[in-house]
Enzyme design. Structure first.
Site, PDB file in Angstrom:
ATOM      1  N   GLU A  33       0.852  -1.184   0.000  1.00 45.99           N
ATOM      2  CA  GLU A  33       0.000   0.000   0.000  1.00 45.99           C
ATOM      3  C   GLU A  33       0.891   1.237   0.000  1.00 45.99           C
ATOM      4  O   GLU A  33       1.827   1.328   0.809  1.00 45.99           O
ATOM      5  CB  GLU A  33      -0.916   0.027   1.230  1.00 45.99           C
ATOM      6  CG  GLU A  33      -1.915   1.156   1.167  1.00 45.99           C
ATOM      7  CD  GLU A  33      -2.895   1.179   2.343  1.00 45.99           C
ATOM      8  OE1 GLU A  33      -3.687   2.115   2.429  1.00 45.99           O
ATOM      9  OE2 GLU A  33      -2.845   0.251   3.178  1.00 45.99           O
ATOM     10  N   GLY A  58       3.024   2.404  10.696  1.00 45.87           N
ATOM     11  CA  GLY A  58       2.816   1.692  11.947  1.00 45.87           C
ATOM     12  C   GLY A  58       2.538   0.225  11.732  1.00 45.87           C
ATOM     13  O   GLY A  58       3.078  -0.630  12.432  1.00 45.87           O
ATOM     14  N   ALA A  59       1.692  -0.068  10.735  1.00 50.10           N
ATOM     15  CA  ALA A  59       1.326  -1.456  10.461  1.00 50.10           C
ATOM     16  C   ALA A  59       0.545  -1.479   9.155  1.00 50.10           C
ATOM     17  O   ALA A  59       0.155  -0.443   8.617  1.00 50.10           O
ATOM     18  CB  ALA A  59       0.486  -2.045  11.595  1.00 50.10           C
ATOM     19  N   GLU A 118      -2.592  -3.828   6.985  1.00 52.20           N
ATOM     20  CA  GLU A 118      -3.684  -4.763   7.233  1.00 52.20           C
ATOM     21  C   GLU A 118      -3.807  -5.875   6.207  1.00 52.20           C
ATOM     22  O   GLU A 118      -4.892  -6.449   6.046  1.00 52.20           O
ATOM     23  CB  GLU A 118      -5.009  -3.990   7.295  1.00 52.20           C
ATOM     24  CG  GLU A 118      -5.493  -3.432   5.956  1.00 52.20           C
ATOM     25  CD  GLU A 118      -5.059  -2.015   5.677  1.00 52.20           C
ATOM     26  OE1 GLU A 118      -5.672  -1.352   4.825  1.00 52.20           O
ATOM     27  OE2 GLU A 118      -4.089  -1.555   6.316  1.00 52.20           O
ATOM     28  N   ASN A 119      -2.741  -6.225   5.490  1.00 52.42           N
ATOM     29  CA  ASN A 119      -2.817  -7.257   4.465  1.00 52.42           C
ATOM     30  C   ASN A 119      -3.698  -8.421   4.916  1.00 52.42           C
ATOM     31  O   ASN A 119      -3.577  -8.916   6.031  1.00 52.42           O
ATOM     32  CB  ASN A 119      -1.427  -7.807   4.159  1.00 52.42           C
ATOM     33  CG  ASN A 119      -0.377  -6.732   4.106  1.00 52.42           C
ATOM     34  OD1 ASN A 119      -0.381  -5.904   3.222  1.00 52.42           O
ATOM     35  ND2 ASN A 119       0.523  -6.744   5.082  1.00 52.42           N
ATOM     36  N   HIS A 173      -6.757  -1.704  15.258  1.00 54.91           N
ATOM     37  CA  HIS A 173      -6.976  -0.990  13.999  1.00 54.91           C
ATOM     38  C   HIS A 173      -6.783  -1.920  12.805  1.00 54.91           C
ATOM     39  O   HIS A 173      -7.642  -1.994  11.914  1.00 54.91           O
ATOM     40  CB  HIS A 173      -6.019   0.196  13.905  1.00 54.91           C
ATOM     41  CG  HIS A 173      -6.157   1.000  12.650  1.00 54.91           C
ATOM     42  ND1 HIS A 173      -6.915   2.129  12.564  1.00 54.91           N
ATOM     43  CD2 HIS A 173      -5.611   0.825  11.413  1.00 54.91           C
ATOM     44  CE1 HIS A 173      -6.852   2.621  11.349  1.00 54.91           C
ATOM     45  NE2 HIS A 173      -6.058   1.848  10.620  1.00 54.91           N
ATOM     46  N   GLU A 174      -5.657  -2.629  12.780  1.00 55.10           N
ATOM     47  CA  GLU A 174      -5.381  -3.493  11.618  1.00 55.10           C
ATOM     48  C   GLU A 174      -6.358  -4.665  11.574  1.00 55.10           C
ATOM     49  O   GLU A 174      -6.766  -5.097  10.490  1.00 55.10           O
ATOM     50  CB  GLU A 174      -3.938  -3.974  11.644  1.00 55.10           C
ATOM     51  CG  GLU A 174      -2.893  -2.874  11.726  1.00 55.10           C
ATOM     52  CD  GLU A 174      -3.074  -1.767  10.696  1.00 55.10           C
ATOM     53  OE1 GLU A 174      -3.565  -2.049   9.576  1.00 55.10           O
ATOM     54  OE2 GLU A 174      -2.746  -0.608  11.007  1.00 55.10           O
ATOM     55  N   HIS A 202      -9.659  -3.565  10.112  1.00 58.64           N
ATOM     56  CA  HIS A 202      -9.589  -3.386   8.662  1.00 58.64           C
ATOM     57  C   HIS A 202     -10.073  -4.626   7.902  1.00 58.64           C
ATOM     58  O   HIS A 202     -10.424  -4.518   6.725  1.00 58.64           O
ATOM     59  CB  HIS A 202      -8.150  -3.093   8.235  1.00 58.64           C
ATOM     60  CG  HIS A 202      -7.849  -1.639   8.067  1.00 58.64           C
ATOM     61  ND1 HIS A 202      -8.667  -0.763   7.383  1.00 58.64           N
ATOM     62  CD2 HIS A 202      -6.773  -0.900   8.470  1.00 58.64           C
ATOM     63  CE1 HIS A 202      -8.119   0.445   7.385  1.00 58.64           C
ATOM     64  NE2 HIS A 202      -6.984   0.389   8.039  1.00 58.64           N
ATOM     65  N   GLU A 257      -9.789   4.239   6.098  1.00 59.96           N
ATOM     66  CA  GLU A 257      -8.944   4.696   7.207  1.00 59.96           C
ATOM     67  C   GLU A 257      -9.712   5.527   8.220  1.00 59.96           C
ATOM     68  O   GLU A 257      -9.572   5.330   9.427  1.00 59.96           O
ATOM     69  CB  GLU A 257      -7.740   5.476   6.662  1.00 59.96           C
ATOM     70  CG  GLU A 257      -6.782   4.639   5.824  1.00 59.96           C
ATOM     71  CD  GLU A 257      -6.184   3.454   6.568  1.00 59.96           C
ATOM     72  OE1 GLU A 257      -6.326   3.366   7.818  1.00 59.96           O
ATOM     73  OE2 GLU A 257      -5.573   2.600   5.903  1.00 59.96           O
TER      74      GLU A 257
END
Length: 904
Positions: A149, A289-290, A292-293, A325-326, A329, A348
């Site tokens: 991303e 930060g991370a 979300e794959n 959060h991830e 997603h 987001e």
């Protein structure tokens, strides 16, 4: 290592035109939302075979394509492909000659393709070891990792790299058995085995169509920490966290956070996880930060690893929030994704709102609300007023990486929160359910989300969508008129919004304004048409509107914009006495905190003006009285009290000034801290002693709040005194806390106090800290932050020296953020030195970073983009640095766009 092969291997048909080396930038044109067209071709299935090699990874891709019936005019097949070597192209099993396609300027174009379904095969080679931009496939501590991303997948293979092409992926990874025992990708593991040549393979299949930005691959020498989660329907999900061996014992908190997030999402939004396995990988080198794959989240190790002796309470809270959060997603971003990158806030902003709500339930809802509102006011409002201002849904961009911003994320979350306030919790949930029901498996727009909410509410939200299309921060001017004879209060609210790049004229926004009234004794006054009898939600939709409050027995104190119900600035004249009433009695925690901030701001601004005129700084007794009452409050949440005790930030103070004077702001705020420390010494010492927590460290909201308040007391006590003579007894308290702390929260807080109070003692403790923790990269980051943020003279020279320290590297974004960004973005008094030395330093760093990592270089530029807010001398110096950076050869699109928008 894996089998190598040469570029002129006779078994490979060489395509004569290829791109070679990394990084190579392609000058991009500006992309406009209004010019969106659906993809000409869809890819139903992608089969990848990735044969790993540090310098020459081979990627074979088989795309099962078909024409998109929504684009009736036949077009060439165009695939994105950048910073890679194209070795082979075939169409329906037949290799194409160099005259049958074109590869250049980041695109692979095949002019003639069949009218029906067809298959395209490509083979590319890439250099993970040379990928310092950390976009696409790269190496981190010897392990392979991807970040796709927003547009990183095109640097791995040729593909229509846009989020509205949703594809079922099957990925086979081939790697060296010794160096890459772990081979991971999205979905479920369906096959694995040994190849007999020192290599092995693993094949992963993700049954859910996804855009290529959600593709992930991780391979290397990692250990797995495992647990399970049982869904509400009774399915058992395997949970795996992969880390380097040295970090094996630091994952318990992350695992518990994941399990809590999964349960919370089931209960709050009815969302159950869909795959059989959920995996997290922690890497040290990561731009964000991370990520979300789908089924394989890749995290910056900062947001996974924690032990009491290495991580602070803030780290623990951050890990819990980012893990959530991830995970969230999976539904708001993966199962339903963006049609195009202009819709980035669709996933987001909504997911930030969801993680904010989760954290509010895990810690303290009032404290979390204040934290989030403070980010908007101190940083997003500043973004709105600068050259990079853009709507929540930008109308155009050159480099999408530049729009991963506070506006898209945090202001986008505030837009969702306004919908939640307008609709109420139950109707909002119905709207979310409708959104999931309508759009599962689709790539959609912000309009689609708002439509689901409008249908659930049964009211038109067309005007509300202006929040997505208009940039800038609305400013409300509020006038209160009370008629004692009629027992009536009339609030007149007028809204304006300053001009921004996309529009000089702004139409009125549609927003909820939560309002309460207090009497002279601070008691809540009953209100008609208020759901809870004391808070009424007004809907502002016109440029100027009147709101009537009836049966108001006496002159009220107005509690306006409760819970920060809209992301706006408010002009409402209130006396110090009224603010004192709100600060002491307002039942709305946000407004109680905000009243204290306003009171402090009034006095700080007045004293800054005195300081600029050469007069001594004084602290008003009313401010001291309010702070003393907070210290003596034994009933309120200590985390709230810690926030209420803090003075307004330098950023927020600067936003109130027509011309920002950063040195004066810093000097006066420092003197305020010293004067408060002296005036309230006995209360601060009492608070410091009584808030001590017995027993071993544990992370809980209550204990974290007590530590925050206790360490806040220490910070006031150790504020550098005006006469320069620090009480050795107070310094001893800081040193003693550092030496005897059993947790990083107390150790780093004490060390920060000492470092900013006494240079010699601070230097001694910093050396001790580094000797103890130099083996831990995340703790070293804290060591760098402490030095870059030091407010004592000479910090810039120390920061420059640290850029050559063995513990620092430009190749690791965490290190760059910890040292360079901390100094330039937070150490205002020294970065903005009148001689421009801070600006010179930042200019040098951006020029150095841009060839290595354009994303990070562009983000470093933020302090210079605000140059118009400062005095003429600083404006000239800051502009000169932007012009110097802009004149560099081979400037990345990331940095070029920020520079050009800042200068024009």
């Amino acid at each position: 290592m894996g089998k190598r092969y040469g570029l002129f291997d006779p078994n490979i048909r060489l395509i004569l035109f290829f791109l070679k080396g990394y990084p190579v930038t392609t000058q991009k044109k500006e992309t406009f939302l209004k010019e969106y067209t659906p993809p000409a071709y869809l890819v139903d299935r992608l089969d990848l075979r990735v044969e790993l090699d540090p310098q020459a990874t081979r990627v074979r891709a088989t795309l099962r394509c078909r024409p998109n019936t929504n684009t009736p005019v036949k077009q060439p097949l165009v695939l994105n492909g950048e910073q890679l070597e194209l070795v082979r192209v075939a169409l329906d099993g037949v290799e194409l000659s160099a005259t049958e396609f074109h590869f250049g300027d980041g695109l692979l174009t095949i002019a003639q393709v069949p009218d029906g379904p067809f298959m395209v095969e490509t083979e590319t080679r890439i250099n993970p070891a040379g990928n310092t931009a950390l976009e696409g496939l790269y190496l981190s501590s010897g392990n392979y990792c991807t970040q796709c991303e927003a547009e990183g997948f095109r640097t791995i293979t040729c593909f229509p790299d846009r989020p509205d092409v949703m594809t079922v992926f099957t990925t086979t990874i081939v790697g060296d058995t010794a160096s890459c025992p772990v081979l991971l990708s999205n979905g479920n593991l369906i096959d694995s085995g040994d190849l007999g040549d020192g290599r092995h393979y693993a094949t992963w299949h993700d049954p859910f169509p996804k855009p290529c930005y959600l593709f992930a691959l991780v391979a290397g020498d990692l250990v797995r920490i495992s647990d399970t989660f049982t869904t509400r329907s009774g399915r058992q999900i395997d949970l795996h966290i992969y880390v380097e061996e040295r970090n094996r014992n630091k994952c318990d908190h992350a695992m518990r956070a994941l399990q809590k997030a999964m349960r919370w999402d089931e209960l709050r939004f009815g969302r159950e996880y869909d795959l059989d396995t959920y995996m997290i990988v922690a890497v040290d080198d990561f731009n964000m930060g991370a990520m979300e794959n789908k089924g394989l989240n890749v995290f910056n190790s900062k947001y996974v690893l924690a032990l009491p002796e290495t991580a602070t309470d803030t780290d623990y809270e951050g890990i819990e929030g980012v893990i959530a959060h991830e995970y969230f997603h999976n539904w708001t971003g993966n199962r339903i994704t963006c049609r195009d990158w202009f819709q980035l806030s669709l996933k987001e902003g909504l997911t930030v709102f969801r993680d904010q709500e989760f954290t509010a339930d895990m810690i303290s809802r009032p404290v979390k609300r204040i934290q989030d509102a403070n980010i908007i006011r101190s940083f997003q409002f500043r973004e709105d007023s600068g050259p990079m201002a853009h709507p929540v849904r930008p109308p155009s961009f050159v480099e999408i990486n530049n729009f991963y911003t506070l506006t898209v994320y945090n202001k986008g979350a505030e837009v969702i929160r306004m919908l939640h306030t307008l609709l109420g919790p139950e109707t909002f949930r119905r709207g979310m359910d409708l959104y999931f029901e309508r759009h599962d498996g689709q790539a959609v727009t912000c309009d689609d989300f708002v439509a689901a909410m409008a249908d659930a509410w049964g009211k038109d939200l067309t005007q509300f969508k202006r929040w997505y299309s208009q940039a800038g921060t609305p400013e409300l001017t509020v006038r209160a008129d009370y008629d004692p004879a009629a027992r009536q209060l009339i609030l007149t609210v007028e809204q304006t919004c300053p001009p921004t790049r996309e529009s000089a004229e702004k139409l009125p926004f549609f927003m909820p304004l939560a309002v309460g009234l207090l009497d002279a004794q601070g008691r809540a006054m009953p209100l008609e048409n208020a759901p809870d009898a004391t808070t009424r939600v007004l809907i502002l939709s016109e440029a100027k509107q009147r709101f009537e409050f009836t049966n108001i027995a006496s002159t009220p104190t107005i509690s306006f914009l409760r819970n920060f119900s809209a992301p706006v600035k408010v002009r409402l004249d209130q006396s110090d006495e009224e603010l004192g009433v709100l600060m002491a009695h307002d039942p709305d925690p946000f407004n109680r905190w905000d009243a204290g901030q306003k009171l402090g701001l009034h006095h700080l601004l007045a004293q800054i003006e005195r300081h600029q005129q050469g007069q001594p700084v004084q602290v008003d007794d009313r401010l001291l009285h309010g702070l003393r009452n907070l210290l003596l409050d034994r009933d309120s949440d200590p985390a709230f009290l810690a926030m209420a005790m803090a003075l307004p930030s330098e950023n927020w103070i600067g936003q109130q000034m027509e011309v920002v004077d950063p040195v004066a702001i810093f000097a006066v705020r420092q003197q305020f801290r010293a004067l408060i420390g002296q005036a309230l010494r006995s209360e601060l010492l009492q608070g410091y002693e009584t808030l001590r927590i017995p027993g071993p460290y544990r992370y809980s909201a209550l204990d974290a709040g007590k530590r925050a308040l206790r360490n806040g007391c220490l910070a006031y006590l150790l504020a550098p005194p005006l006469d320069g003579v620090l009480d050795p007894c107070l310094l001893h308290k800081g040193v003693h806390q550092y030496r005897h702390a059993d947790n990083m929260t107390d150790a780093i807080a004490a060390l920060s106090c000492v470092v900013n109070a006494d240079l010699a003692t601070g230097t001694e403790l910093l050396a001790d800290f580094h000797a103890q923790w130099q083996h831990d990269p995340l703790v070293v980051d804290k060591w760098l932050i402490l030095q870059a943020g030091c407010t004592l003279p000479g910090t810039l020279d120390r920061v420059k020296a640290l850029t050559t320290h063995p513990s620092f590297t430009y190749k690791n974004p965490n290190k760059v953020r910890s040292l360079i960004a901390t100094f330039c973005a937070t150490n205002h008094g020294q970065f903005h030195a009148a001689d421009g030395s801070g600006y010179d330093f930042l200019g040098d760093q951006v020029c150095l970073l841009d060839p290595l990592n354009p994303q990070i270089a562009a983000r470093m530029l933020t302090p210079l983009t605000q140059w118009r807010r400062y005095d003429a001398g600083r404006q000239q110096l800051m502009r000169a640095q932007l012009e110097r950076i802009g004149s560099q050869r081979s400037l990345s699109d990331d940095v070029k766009e920020v520079v050009e928008r800042s200068l024009h």
